[in-house]
Design an enzyme around this catalytic site. Sequence first.
Site, PDB file in Angstrom:
ATOM      1  N   TYR A 233     -17.189  13.490 -14.807  1.00 46.88           N
ATOM      2  CA  TYR A 233     -17.004  14.646 -15.684  1.00 46.88           C
ATOM      3  C   TYR A 233     -15.636  14.685 -16.364  1.00 46.88           C
ATOM      4  O   TYR A 233     -15.463  15.379 -17.360  1.00 46.88           O
ATOM      5  CB  TYR A 233     -17.179  15.949 -14.897  1.00 46.88           C
ATOM      6  CG  TYR A 233     -18.533  16.103 -14.260  1.00 46.88           C
ATOM      7  CD1 TYR A 233     -19.687  16.156 -15.032  1.00 46.88           C
ATOM      8  CD2 TYR A 233     -18.653  16.192 -12.882  1.00 46.88           C
ATOM      9  CE1 TYR A 233     -20.937  16.299 -14.445  1.00 46.88           C
ATOM     10  CE2 TYR A 233     -19.893  16.347 -12.285  1.00 46.88           C
ATOM     11  CZ  TYR A 233     -21.033  16.396 -13.068  1.00 46.88           C
ATOM     12  OH  TYR A 233     -22.263  16.535 -12.489  1.00 46.88           O
TER      13      TYR A 233
ATOM     14  N   ARG B 113       0.800  -1.214   0.000  1.00 47.86           N
ATOM     15  CA  ARG B 113       0.000   0.000   0.000  1.00 47.86           C
ATOM     16  C   ARG B 113       0.839   1.273   0.000  1.00 47.86           C
ATOM     17  O   ARG B 113       0.661   2.130  -0.857  1.00 47.86           O
ATOM     18  CB  ARG B 113      -0.945   0.014   1.215  1.00 47.86           C
ATOM     19  CG  ARG B 113      -1.861   1.221   1.251  1.00 47.86           C
ATOM     20  CD  ARG B 113      -2.836   1.159   2.402  1.00 47.86           C
ATOM     21  NE  ARG B 113      -3.686  -0.024   2.341  1.00 47.86           N
ATOM     22  CZ  ARG B 113      -4.615  -0.310   3.243  1.00 47.86           C
ATOM     23  NH1 ARG B 113      -4.808   0.495   4.272  1.00 47.86           N
ATOM     24  NH2 ARG B 113      -5.345  -1.402   3.127  1.00 47.86           N
TER      25      ARG B 113
ATOM     26  N   HIS C  25      -8.245  -3.743  -7.858  1.00 47.86           N
ATOM     27  CA  HIS C  25      -7.959  -3.021  -6.611  1.00 47.86           C
ATOM     28  C   HIS C  25      -9.266  -2.769  -5.859  1.00 47.86           C
ATOM     29  O   HIS C  25      -9.874  -1.693  -5.994  1.00 47.86           O
ATOM     30  CB  HIS C  25      -7.262  -1.700  -6.945  1.00 47.86           C
ATOM     31  CG  HIS C  25      -6.554  -1.071  -5.786  1.00 47.86           C
ATOM     32  ND1 HIS C  25      -5.385  -1.573  -5.251  1.00 47.86           N
ATOM     33  CD2 HIS C  25      -6.841   0.031  -5.055  1.00 47.86           C
ATOM     34  CE1 HIS C  25      -4.984  -0.810  -4.262  1.00 47.86           C
ATOM     35  NE2 HIS C  25      -5.854   0.177  -4.110  1.00 47.86           N
TER      36      HIS C  25
END
Length: 748
Positions: A125, A35, A81
Amino acid sequence: MAAPADPFDTIIDAPFDTALSERYLVYALSTITARSLPDLRDGLKPVHRRLLWAMRLLRLDPNAAYKKCARVVGDTIGKYHPHGDQSVYDAMVRLAQDFSLRYPLVDGQGNFGNIDGDNPAAYRYTEARLTPAALDLMAGLDDGATDYRATYNGEEEEPEIFPGLFPNLLANGASGIAVGMATSIPPHNAAEVLDAATLLIERPDADDAELLAFVQGPDFPTGGLVIDPPAMIAQAYATGRGSFRVRARWERQDEGRGTWIAIVSEIPYGVQKGKLIEQIAALIADKKLPILADVRDESDEQLRIVIEPRSRAVDAHVLMESLFRLCDLEVKVPLNLNVLDADRTPRVMGLKTVLTAWLAHQINVLLRRATHRVAKIDDRVELLDGYLIAYLNLDRVIAIIRAEDEPKPVMIAEFGLTDRQAEAILNMRLRALRRLEEMEIKGERAKLDKERAELAQLIESPQRQRTRLKKDIATLRTRYGPETRLGKRRTTVAEAAPPRDIPLDAMIEREPVTVILSQRGWIRAMKGHADLAGAETLRFKEGDGPAFAIHAQTTDKILLAAAEGRFYTLAADRLPGGRGFGEPVRLMIDLAGEIGIVQLLAARPDTRLLLAASDGRGFVVKVADVIAETRKGRQVANVRAGAKLAVVKPIGTGHDFVAAIGDNRKLVVFPLSELPEMGRGQGVQLQRYRDGGLADATTLVLADGLSWAMGGDSGRTRSEPDLTPWRAARGAAGRMPPTGFPRDNRFG
């Protein structure tokens, strides 16, 4: 039907601390290795690697059309993931921000945030595709250069590492906080990193100093200046730990008629412009930097922050030095080269160790790609040999196919073909038969044989491997060289000049104040220069009254002289206001309650003081030598037992004589030059006494004579122009003062 198992049968009896430590250790290792820490080989964390892999499978090449980020994030969290969509999108946004990454790996279209600190638009967007740098980082994925592993659900595959030659770890840097460890790697110039790697290929024993001839220091996407000395930079890269002081880039711009403004064109890495301007505006509002008048943001595509001084007389470098100390126009960027090595072990490495390990990985990638290509050539050669047999026996092959129900075994038996060769011949289209010309087949095979021989030599020769890697690095460097727009160095590395002493006037707004100290030791500072005679009319606590009242400025240091001979220093701007009774001065300094206060005055560093004790001993001291830096003050006059400091008076300009008068009302006048100038001590005898001690002393200009105030409210003074009768050597007994001299034996 069997009875359901009792859930209590699965409970394991174990000590709580052991169970907790085992589980926390698993979590900690997962955080460290999967991580927070980047891999040394490709400089990526798993979330970044999976994002780029998902984009590659979506064929989002630099020349392809953009696709919605929601599609990329969805594929990433659904296949590779399984974490929160917002965290994955945040990671993707950072890969696209040209002010966060030196070489962005994602080409974003839409609002991906800005250097002001504004948030990006939602992923529905925005659109994205890969950049050429990302393709360079993933080069070799189809050539067997890396291993693949199953995804979390076993339905897909993902690469364990990206094999490309782009030096992403140092070029783009990384940051992360794991459990018990962290990493912080600033971005660097890719061309400089590749040059240093080339040096290590040629000379593996090259030392850190030789590498730093290429890697000057960090190269931040936002530019700026690294101002650390070379020795400190070298130490940081040698150990893998350190920090870099990064300043904004600015210039002084003349506005005509002596006025000027400072233009900031680059700010330190990681600093949000909006918060920076808020910091500077707060300095103005809180009056923490009086020489600063205004700050404006005039940025468009180019960053431009305008800083206005209070007046044209302000020194530009003093103003900017002050801002560097008070706000984020100068920051420290840490270096902690803590990465996962090829064995997935976290280690803190120096620059040479990182580059050496990265080159070893690239050699391994080179060998794997060569081995993979050899296998592909062998497969193709096998097929070409089958095609050649088919061409030479084309009529017989066609006859077998037409006549036999199972032609493959017959062809294998008759022509000695392999199963793959026979299958390939049977799967040929009729239109390909005319292309099976002997010369074409033999020509292609000869080229493949030559390529295979070269690859075999490459695999067997470490020297050829280094030469090939050096050539590949040189090719890559042409795309990121300093002559290119992307590769040009943005951050200047140059040691800063020694820090300047910032004048007190720059940090404190200069305003007139009247400092009042009461008989019981309560101190306050009234705004403005009040009438000192009016101090009698001020309000005091019952039983208290005025003791000292002086005019000063808020930038002044206030000297307080105690009867024990110790001097204390107070900052005028930190004294309590004049609305109430003030505060006890003994709360601000370490002065015992039984020790009296002799004098209160504003420090003028270029002047001198006359000090005299009640036993008649005294000397001259510079004001600069009595200023104390702590609450404990500074011992200046070493008064003898039974005596106390009685006189502390500034020596006026041009004063050349000292006048001293004792309790016995005897006056003596002697040259000032007979008193020593000391930093600390008892001094010498000013006047001799048969009984009593010193009442008062002062300095004067002998040619002007001696003047004193007459009693009452008339305000008149009386003078004695000729002091010849009282002139004597220092230490004389003296004689009675002139007629009309005050009965309290004070010069006033």
